[in-house]
Enzyme design. Structure first.
Site, PDB file in Angstrom:
ATOM      1  N   LYS A 126      21.781  13.549  86.438  1.00  0.00           N
ATOM      2  CA  LYS A 126      20.952  12.490  87.007  1.00  0.00           C
ATOM      3  C   LYS A 126      21.758  11.620  87.967  1.00  0.00           C
ATOM      4  O   LYS A 126      21.328  11.327  89.076  1.00  0.00           O
ATOM      5  CB  LYS A 126      20.345  11.629  85.902  1.00  0.00           C
ATOM      6  CG  LYS A 126      19.403  10.540  86.419  1.00  0.00           C
ATOM      7  CD  LYS A 126      18.926   9.625  85.314  1.00  0.00           C
ATOM      8  CE  LYS A 126      17.988  10.295  84.367  1.00  0.00           C
ATOM      9  NZ  LYS A 126      17.370   9.345  83.400  1.00  0.00           N
TER      10      LYS A 126
ATOM     11  N   GLU B 247      32.062  16.162  83.014  1.00  0.00           N
ATOM     12  CA  GLU B 247      32.092  17.599  82.743  1.00  0.00           C
ATOM     13  C   GLU B 247      31.291  18.368  83.794  1.00  0.00           C
ATOM     14  O   GLU B 247      31.757  19.390  84.319  1.00  0.00           O
ATOM     15  CB  GLU B 247      31.519  17.895  81.347  1.00  0.00           C
ATOM     16  CG  GLU B 247      32.310  17.287  80.195  1.00  0.00           C
ATOM     17  CD  GLU B 247      31.821  15.909  79.788  1.00  0.00           C
ATOM     18  OE1 GLU B 247      32.149  15.473  78.669  1.00  0.00           O
ATOM     19  OE2 GLU B 247      31.109  15.264  80.597  1.00  0.00           O
TER      20      GLU B 247
ATOM     21  N   GLY C  17      17.771  12.148  78.485  1.00  0.00           N
ATOM     22  CA  GLY C  17      18.309  13.488  78.684  1.00  0.00           C
ATOM     23  C   GLY C  17      17.848  14.485  77.638  1.00  0.00           C
ATOM     24  O   GLY C  17      17.494  15.625  77.955  1.00  0.00           O
ATOM     25  N   ARG C  18      17.822  14.079  76.369  1.00  0.00           N
ATOM     26  CA  ARG C  18      17.442  15.010  75.302  1.00  0.00           C
ATOM     27  C   ARG C  18      15.936  15.234  75.234  1.00  0.00           C
ATOM     28  O   ARG C  18      15.473  16.033  74.423  1.00  0.00           O
ATOM     29  CB  ARG C  18      17.987  14.502  73.966  1.00  0.00           C
ATOM     30  CG  ARG C  18      17.542  13.097  73.591  1.00  0.00           C
ATOM     31  CD  ARG C  18      18.360  12.575  72.409  1.00  0.00           C
ATOM     32  NE  ARG C  18      18.078  11.190  72.081  1.00  0.00           N
ATOM     33  CZ  ARG C  18      18.619  10.143  72.694  1.00  0.00           C
ATOM     34  NH1 ARG C  18      19.457  10.326  73.701  1.00  0.00           N
ATOM     35  NH2 ARG C  18      18.333   8.914  72.305  1.00  0.00           N
TER      36      ARG C  18
ATOM     37  N   GLU D 268      21.315  12.353  68.102  1.00  0.00           N
ATOM     38  CA  GLU D 268      21.572  11.376  69.163  1.00  0.00           C
ATOM     39  C   GLU D 268      20.478  10.319  69.186  1.00  0.00           C
ATOM     40  O   GLU D 268      20.718   9.177  69.576  1.00  0.00           O
ATOM     41  CB  GLU D 268      21.676  12.067  70.518  1.00  0.00           C
ATOM     42  CG  GLU D 268      22.259  11.175  71.612  1.00  0.00           C
ATOM     43  CD  GLU D 268      22.635  11.940  72.862  1.00  0.00           C
ATOM     44  OE1 GLU D 268      23.784  12.435  72.932  1.00  0.00           O
ATOM     45  OE2 GLU D 268      21.791  12.062  73.767  1.00  0.00           O
TER      46      GLU D 268
ATOM     47  N   HIS E 108      23.009  35.663  54.828  1.00  0.00           N
ATOM     48  CA  HIS E 108      24.257  36.340  54.494  1.00  0.00           C
ATOM     49  C   HIS E 108      25.464  35.472  54.836  1.00  0.00           C
ATOM     50  O   HIS E 108      26.584  35.980  54.919  1.00  0.00           O
ATOM     51  CB  HIS E 108      24.323  37.676  55.222  1.00  0.00           C
ATOM     52  CG  HIS E 108      23.243  38.618  54.807  1.00  0.00           C
ATOM     53  ND1 HIS E 108      23.406  39.543  53.793  1.00  0.00           N
ATOM     54  CD2 HIS E 108      21.958  38.751  55.227  1.00  0.00           C
ATOM     55  CE1 HIS E 108      22.280  40.211  53.625  1.00  0.00           C
ATOM     56  NE2 HIS E 108      21.383  39.755  54.484  1.00  0.00           N
TER      57      HIS E 108
ATOM     58  N   LYS F  24      34.142   8.792  75.846  1.00  0.00           N
ATOM     59  CA  LYS F  24      34.186   9.157  77.264  1.00  0.00           C
ATOM     60  C   LYS F  24      35.022   8.157  78.053  1.00  0.00           C
ATOM     61  O   LYS F  24      35.796   8.528  78.950  1.00  0.00           O
ATOM     62  CB  LYS F  24      32.770   9.230  77.820  1.00  0.00           C
ATOM     63  CG  LYS F  24      31.958  10.400  77.288  1.00  0.00           C
ATOM     64  CD  LYS F  24      30.475  10.231  77.511  1.00  0.00           C
ATOM     65  CE  LYS F  24      30.085  10.221  78.950  1.00  0.00           C
ATOM     66  NZ  LYS F  24      28.612  10.191  79.139  1.00  0.00           N
TER      67      LYS F  24
END
Length: 547
Positions: free
Chosen positions: A212, A218, A274-275, A360, A391, A511
């Site tokens: 955005k 990153e 964002g999520r 979050e 398993h 961050k």
């Protein structure tokens, strides 16, 4: 900024204290007892809406307890707060923003206003631009710098700009264009970029840079690496960037400075977290993979669940019921984790997606009024697709020392019908939920002729809570319904816990500190301005990294 708060602490609400008393009164009742005392329990503690069926009868509660949980939701203003969200009020009070992911899938004729402006036309303008661009890429009308067709799409983002697109691509792979390759780069670890591009041809590769602000560390590190990689394979001509890069961003200057044509910038808004953004322009890679028509089906599924959540009575409301059962398991049974177990291999990234959506959103220790919470909020969300998980970690779920509530997700029709695979797959859903609920007593084990010495090892306590969510088939519309189900579950729980589900200040501190440390990793003098442990780690890394 108005503070969204209430007069009462959650623990002071009479509905909460009534539930605490109810737990003391019924907390020792087992699922065997509950089913024996209520022959209609399975049908009575189930609900259906927006194409999904929810059986929550294998939880350690009864109809009376559900009624009391609904009373708590009503006292906490769930319906009123839902309306405030859907009508564009700024319920994200720490950032003074509306919360309008529901507008991303609203029909064209809807009216949803923020600060007096209907945002729906802008949403559809972006969707139309996305569709036009997608058709050009998918048809071959758009070509790369050397005239070759685009056959590879690499989405570069992180968090909500990665988890949603990855999850959707994997979930809807049967609907995707198999002549194209889709990759997703998120980790600043250089191995991620290197492995995702190792076998790709720069002349045939399009990068989507999803950020955005166009400043995320990153994402922009990987974006510049992608730019260098592309130009190295395209003769070094900077003009090539405009044919091999597009942006999902609101920072036109940053996008232009990077070399991307701002006509190929797809924006979204500060009222989209964002999520909660996989159905915004962040879903451009999804639309490229499955096509605009299927993407519209995805949005229609979201909207169907939105309407259900907004209008259905709480006793029939799937997201509300899922959230309320979760409140009971978290705050009264003391369950610290929830396993989400989709029995469809295409949902291999669904649990990871929900980790961000839930943790979050609701992993908070401050109330809307700014007080420290006095109750547990979000549990740890985890899981893997069945039957693989059986398993791996089901041993702990069945015989571990703490109960782990499980959400089983299954479908009546497979995307790829092969023999009796689907029957064998879904039979495990029903069997696991039954086994977790009822277990196997020591007497039952002994009756099978098991030696006394092995009885403790083969006895199962049962009484482990589960939900089963069932749909006809996993397609774009169903995926939209399923994601919106959990979005509104998160909203329900955040409303009751009295927290802001729509900020994420907790991701900031690390961050900020990382930005301070980055230049210290290449300086010549020993680092001494952190604590002794951090100083040691930085200096040791520098010694071994730089020699």
């Amino acid at each position: 900024m108005s503070i969204d708060t209430t007069d009462l602490s959650l623990l002071e609400r009479p509905e909460w204290t009534a539930l605490a008393a109810r737990f003391e009164e019924t907390g020792t009742a087992t699922l065997r007892d509950l089913f024996a005392s209520d022959p209609d329990r399975g049908s009575e503690l189930s609900a259906e809406g927006a194409g999904l069926f929810l059986d929550y009868s294998k939880n350690r509660l009864d109809r009376k307890t559900i009624g009391m949980l609904i009373a708590l939701a009503e006292a906490c203003g769930l319906k009123e707060r839902t309306e405030r969200m859907f009508t564009g009020e700024k319920i994200n009070i720490t950032e003074d923003r509306a919360v309008l992911h529901v507008a991303l899938r609203a029909p064209r004729d809807a009216v949803i206003e923020v600060d007096g402006v209907n945002v729906v036309p802008a949403v559809h303008e972006v969707l139309d631009r996305m569709a036009d661009f997608s058709e050009k890429i998918r048809s071959g009308a758009w070509t790369g710098h050397t005239g070759k067709r685009i056959r590879n799409v690499v989405n570069i983002g992180i968090g909500g700009s990665d988890l949603g697109p990855v999850m959707a691509y994997e979930a809807l792979k049967p609907f995707s264009d198999r002549s194209m390759t889709f990759r997703f780069v998120s980790n600043v670890d250089g191995n991620d970029f290197a492995e995702k591009t190792r076998d790709l041809c720069p002349e045939e590769t399009l990068f989507i840079i999803s950020s955005k602000t166009f400043t995320t560390l990153e994402t922009m590190t990987n974006a510049h690496t992608a730019r260098d990689w592309s130009l190295a394979g395209l003769g070094g001509d900077d003009a090539a960037v405009a044919k091999h890069f597009v942006a999902v961003s609101t920072n036109a200057k940053g996008v232009g400075d990077f070399g991307i044509d701002t006509d190929n910038m797809f924006g979204f808004w500060d009222w989209v977290g964002g999520r909660y953004s996989m159905d915004s322009a962040i879903g451009l890679s999804t639309m490229l993979a499955i096509g605009p028509d299927h993407f519209r089906d995805l949005l229609a599924g979201f909207h169907e669940m939105d309407v259900h959540f907004r209008t259905a009575p709480l006793e029939e409301n799937l997201p509300a019921l899922l959230g309320l059962v979760g409140i009971w398991n978290r705050n009264f049974l003391g369950c610290d984790t929830v396993a989400v177990l989709p029995y469809d291999n295409e949902l291999c990234r669904f649990s990871a997606y929900l980790q961000q959506l839930e943790m979050e959103s609701n992993g908070k220790h401050a109330t809307l009024g700014g007080d420290r919470v006095g109750w547990d909020t979000c549990p740890v969300i985890w899981g893997e697709p069945g039957t693989n998980g059986q398993h791996a970690f089901y041993q702990m779920i069945h015989q571990g020392t703490k109960p782990v509530p499980c959400d089983f997700i299954c479908f009546c029709e497979p995307a790829n019908p092969i023999g009796d695979h689907q029957d064998k797959l879904v039979s495990n859903v029903f069997a696991q939920a039954e086994a977790l609920a009822f277990g196997k007593t020591e007497a039952e084990v002994k009756a099978e002729g098991v030696p006394d010495a092995l009885l403790p090892h083969k006895e199962f306590d049962g009484n482990r809570p589960t939900n089963v969510i069932m749909a006809q088939k996993l397609d774009p519309r169903t995926l939209g319904r399923l994601v919106a189900l959990y979005e509104h579950k998160v909203f329900t729980q955040g409303t009751i816990w009295g927290i802001n589900s729509f900020d994420q200040w907790g991701v900031e501190l690390g961050k900020v500190l990382a930005k301070r440390i980055i230049p210290q990793l290449s300086q010549s003098d020993p680092v001494t301005d952190h604590d002794s442990s951090t100083n040691q780690l930085i200096n040791r890394y520098r010694t071994h990294r730089l020699g």
